[in-house]
Design an enzyme around this catalytic site. Structure first.
Site, short mmCIF file in Angstrom:
data_model
loop_
_atom_site.label_atom_id
_atom_site.label_comp_id
_atom_site.label_asym_id
_atom_site.label_seq_id
_atom_site.Cartn_x
_atom_site.Cartn_y
_atom_site.Cartn_z
N GLY A 12 -7.47 -6.64 13.93
CA GLY A 12 -7.67 -7.40 12.68
C GLY A 12 -6.42 -8.20 12.39
O GLY A 12 -5.42 -7.64 11.94
N GLY A 17 -3.06 -7.67 8.57
CA GLY A 17 -2.96 -7.17 9.93
C GLY A 17 -1.90 -7.92 10.73
O GLY A 17 -1.08 -7.31 11.42
N ASN A 35 -8.75 -9.21 17.63
CA ASN A 35 -9.43 -9.66 16.43
C ASN A 35 -10.89 -9.92 16.76
O ASN A 35 -11.21 -10.27 17.90
CB ASN A 35 -8.76 -10.97 15.93
CG ASN A 35 -9.18 -11.32 14.54
OD1 ASN A 35 -8.87 -10.59 13.60
ND2 ASN A 35 -9.91 -12.42 14.38
N SER A 132 0.72 -1.04 0.54
CA SER A 132 0.96 -1.89 -0.63
C SER A 132 2.13 -2.81 -0.41
O SER A 132 3.10 -2.47 0.28
CB SER A 132 1.21 -1.04 -1.87
OG SER A 132 1.42 -1.89 -2.98
N LYS A 186 -3.38 5.47 -3.06
CA LYS A 186 -3.33 4.00 -3.12
C LYS A 186 -4.25 3.46 -4.23
O LYS A 186 -3.91 2.50 -4.93
CB LYS A 186 -3.71 3.40 -1.76
CG LYS A 186 -3.80 1.86 -1.75
CD LYS A 186 -2.48 1.22 -2.14
CE LYS A 186 -2.33 -0.26 -1.87
NZ LYS A 186 -3.25 -1.16 -2.47
N HIS A 189 -2.50 3.96 -7.39
CA HIS A 189 -1.44 2.94 -7.44
C HIS A 189 -2.01 1.64 -7.98
O HIS A 189 -1.45 1.00 -8.87
CB HIS A 189 -0.87 2.73 -6.03
CG HIS A 189 -0.06 1.48 -5.87
ND1 HIS A 189 -0.64 0.23 -5.76
CD2 HIS A 189 1.28 1.25 -5.85
CE1 HIS A 189 0.30 -0.70 -5.67
NE2 HIS A 189 1.48 -0.09 -5.71
N ASN A 190 -3.16 1.24 -7.44
CA ASN A 190 -3.77 -0.01 -7.89
C ASN A 190 -4.24 0.07 -9.33
O ASN A 190 -4.17 -0.92 -10.07
CB ASN A 190 -4.93 -0.40 -6.97
CG ASN A 190 -4.44 -0.98 -5.66
OD1 ASN A 190 -3.32 -0.71 -5.24
ND2 ASN A 190 -5.25 -1.77 -5.02
N GLU A 193 -1.33 -0.51 -11.29
CA GLU A 193 -1.04 -1.96 -11.12
C GLU A 193 -1.88 -2.79 -12.11
O GLU A 193 -1.36 -3.67 -12.80
CB GLU A 193 -1.35 -2.33 -9.67
CG GLU A 193 -1.35 -3.80 -9.32
CD GLU A 193 -1.84 -4.03 -7.86
OE1 GLU A 193 -1.30 -3.39 -6.93
OE2 GLU A 193 -2.76 -4.85 -7.67
N TYR A 194 -3.16 -2.47 -12.19
CA TYR A 194 -4.05 -3.18 -13.12
C TYR A 194 -3.53 -3.02 -14.56
O TYR A 194 -3.50 -3.98 -15.32
CB TYR A 194 -5.46 -2.59 -13.06
CG TYR A 194 -6.41 -3.18 -12.06
CD1 TYR A 194 -6.09 -3.27 -10.71
CD2 TYR A 194 -7.67 -3.62 -12.45
CE1 TYR A 194 -6.98 -3.78 -9.79
CE2 TYR A 194 -8.58 -4.14 -11.53
CZ TYR A 194 -8.23 -4.22 -10.20
OH TYR A 194 -9.13 -4.72 -9.30
N LYS A 264 -11.24 -6.52 -6.78
CA LYS A 264 -11.94 -6.10 -5.55
C LYS A 264 -12.47 -4.68 -5.66
O LYS A 264 -13.21 -4.25 -4.78
CB LYS A 264 -11.01 -6.24 -4.36
CG LYS A 264 -10.67 -7.69 -4.07
CD LYS A 264 -10.06 -7.85 -2.70
CE LYS A 264 -9.19 -9.09 -2.64
NZ LYS A 264 -7.87 -8.86 -3.28
N ARG A 291 -10.67 -7.55 -17.40
CA ARG A 291 -11.06 -8.48 -16.32
C ARG A 291 -12.56 -8.77 -16.41
O ARG A 291 -13.01 -9.88 -16.13
CB ARG A 291 -10.71 -7.90 -14.95
CG ARG A 291 -9.21 -7.82 -14.72
CD ARG A 291 -8.90 -7.67 -13.24
NE ARG A 291 -7.52 -7.27 -13.04
CZ ARG A 291 -6.92 -7.19 -11.86
NH1 ARG A 291 -7.60 -7.50 -10.76
NH2 ARG A 291 -5.66 -6.81 -11.76
#
Ligand code: 6PG
Length: 475
Positions: A12, A17, A35, A132, A186, A189-190, A193-194, A264, A291
């Protein structure tokens, strides 16, 4: 002469990647690369410049796999979900005992747990690894959260530590637990982050809409904050973004950007998992919700002239108050994230190490900040009841900053500037610090209409009350 085999394979060559492959190459590892769209491979190798000598391009999955030394380490940097399942199915027959497949995308940890289970017994190992730091982080030093077997970690560790961001020489990568542990950390973590992004945007909104400040003035204020306790990547980014000028119009860049935020899924997953575990992560929920509202722009535009604001007179909070409010709310958002990690650690028997998690978030990742070093220090000492806001130093900071958070929330409410995440932080704090809350009335309501029963303050057991009959219910 036969070519030396690769230390790792990267499948990828999208933004993340290719950045990770070049980072690995730069650290002296041989990297097999491929890829799905094979046309990209040649371009990628050409653009790698002198690092190309460390790359082994492969056009087929078979040649890619056989170019990697055993036990193999294969990093997939592809879209999460179905593509990952398809690649596992395709690559599994080519693997040998002890080989490790790593999913380095933002995967749902429930999928990671399932894949880990599906692979156990096949001889191959599955690692879910949160990465991250965006493209630049991946290229020059990301923070990485690894879940999987000790065997896979032993294989991956030298490479992961070499490419990771360093905080005072300490690599920002750790093996956090089995199966979905890395991807869960993770995800949280996000979520943080938000919340942090949202709270910064709320302060921007108060200054823009309440005080009439223009973007460069707010950017300059944030730039100053970057020198103090709010120092963080997200404040730095926000300041720089506010100070950026659109070359086409000469206007501040942020003024020509439509106020509709994408997402996402990781923030939403954090909230979903929090609710499933009976935890409140209301700052993160507020950020995800904001959002959502942002995407309904046409409805907001219709509503603007129709809905009265009913605002009240209020002074704009001082710069000191705004800074202090953000410090307090940031602590609370992180505390919510860490509570969630604690709950998941118990639920899934992961024994998550909060010291190590805060340490590997100190550099490389999007939420890196001065606060994370303070949190690492707090977790190193015994955290009372696993609740970081009860740590003496953190509690003391909160005590100092709380009046400012209250003044900011009051100002926002009075002036009609929505501060969903900052208000949520305050409500969470006030709920957390109160020995006796108000759910005694909720219990009374539940027993009233559903005979659900309640506990009494003065006796053990479960009780029902004899409630009066209501005229509206008939008799
Ligand atoms: C990171 C980021 C990165 C990305 C997220 C958030 O840690 O490097 O979190 O993973 O920015 O996917 O994306 P959304 O805001 O689009 O959900």
């Amino acid at each position: 002469m036969t070519q030396a085999k690769a230390d790792i394979g990267v499948y990828g060559l999208g933004t993340m990647g290719s950045a990770l492959a070049l980072n690995l190459a730069e650290q002296g590892f041989r990297v097999a690369v491929t890829n799905r769209e094979t046309a990209w491979i040649g371009d990628f190798v050409k653009e790698a410049g002198p690092l190309a000598t460390a790359l082994i391009p492969a056009e087929t999955l078979e040649s890619f796999v056989s170019a990697i030394k055993t036990p193999r380490t294969i990093l997939f940097m592809i879209p999460s979900g179905a593509p990952m399942d398809a690649m596992i199915e395709a690559v599994l027959p080519l693997l040998a005992e002890g080989d490790t497949i790593i999913d380095g995308g933002n995967a749902d940890f429930n999928d990671t747990r399932r894949r880990f289970k599906e692979l156990s017994g096949t001889g191959a190992h599955f690692v879910g690894m949160g990465v991250s730091g965006g493209a630049k982080g991946a290229r020059h030093g990301p923070s990485m959260m690894v879940g999987g077997t000790q065997h896979s970690w032993d294989q991956l560790r030298p490479m992961a530590e070499a490419i990771a961001a360093k905080f005072e020489d300490d690599p920002c990568v750790a093996h956090l637990g089995p199966d979905g542990a890395g991807h869960f950390v993770k995800t949280v973590h996000n979520g943080i982050e938000y919340a942090d992004m949202q709270m910064i945007a709320e302060v921007y909104g108060l200054l823009r809409d309440g005080a009439g400040w223009d973007a460069p003035r707010i950017g300059a204020l944030f730039e100053g904050w970057q020198e103090g306790p709010l120092s963080s990547y997200l404040i730095e980014v926000s300041a720089a973004a506010l100070l950026t000028v659109d070359p086409e119009t000469g206007q501040p860049m942020v003024d020509v950007i439509v106020d509709q935020a994408g997402q996402k899924g990781t923030g939403r997953w954090t909230v979903i998992e929090a609710l499933k575990m009976g935890e409140s992560a209301n700052t993160i929920e507020a950020a995800v919700g904001a959002r959502g509202w942002s995407s309904e722009k046409s409805k907001r535009e219709i509503a603007e002239p129709l809905l009265t604001a009913g605002t009240l007179e209020a002074a704009i909070p001082s710069e000191t108050d705004l800074e202090a409010a953000l410090i307090a709310a940031r602590i609370i958002a992180h505390a919510q994230g860490f509570r969630l990690l604690g709950a998941a650690s118990e639920e899934f028997d992961w024994s998550l190490d909060m010291v190590r998690i805060s340490e590997i978030w100190r550099a490389g990742c999007i939420i890196r900040s001065a606060l994370l070093d303070d949190l690492a220090t707090a977790f190193r000492d015994e955290v009372p009841h696993g609740h970081v806001i009860l740590s003496p130093n953190i509690a003391e900071t909160l005590a100092q900053k709380l009046p400012s958070l209250r003044r900011v929330v009051v100002a926002g409410a009075s002036l009609g500037t929505a501060l969903p995440a900052l208000s949520a932080a305050l409500a969470w704090y006030d709920s957390t610090r109160r020995g006796r809350g108000t759910t005694n009335l909720i219990q009374a309501q539940r027993d009233f209409f559903g005979a659900h029963g309640f506990a009494r303050t003065d006796q053990d057991g479960k009780f029902n009350a004899v409630w009066p009959d209501l005229a509206s219910e008939g008799t």
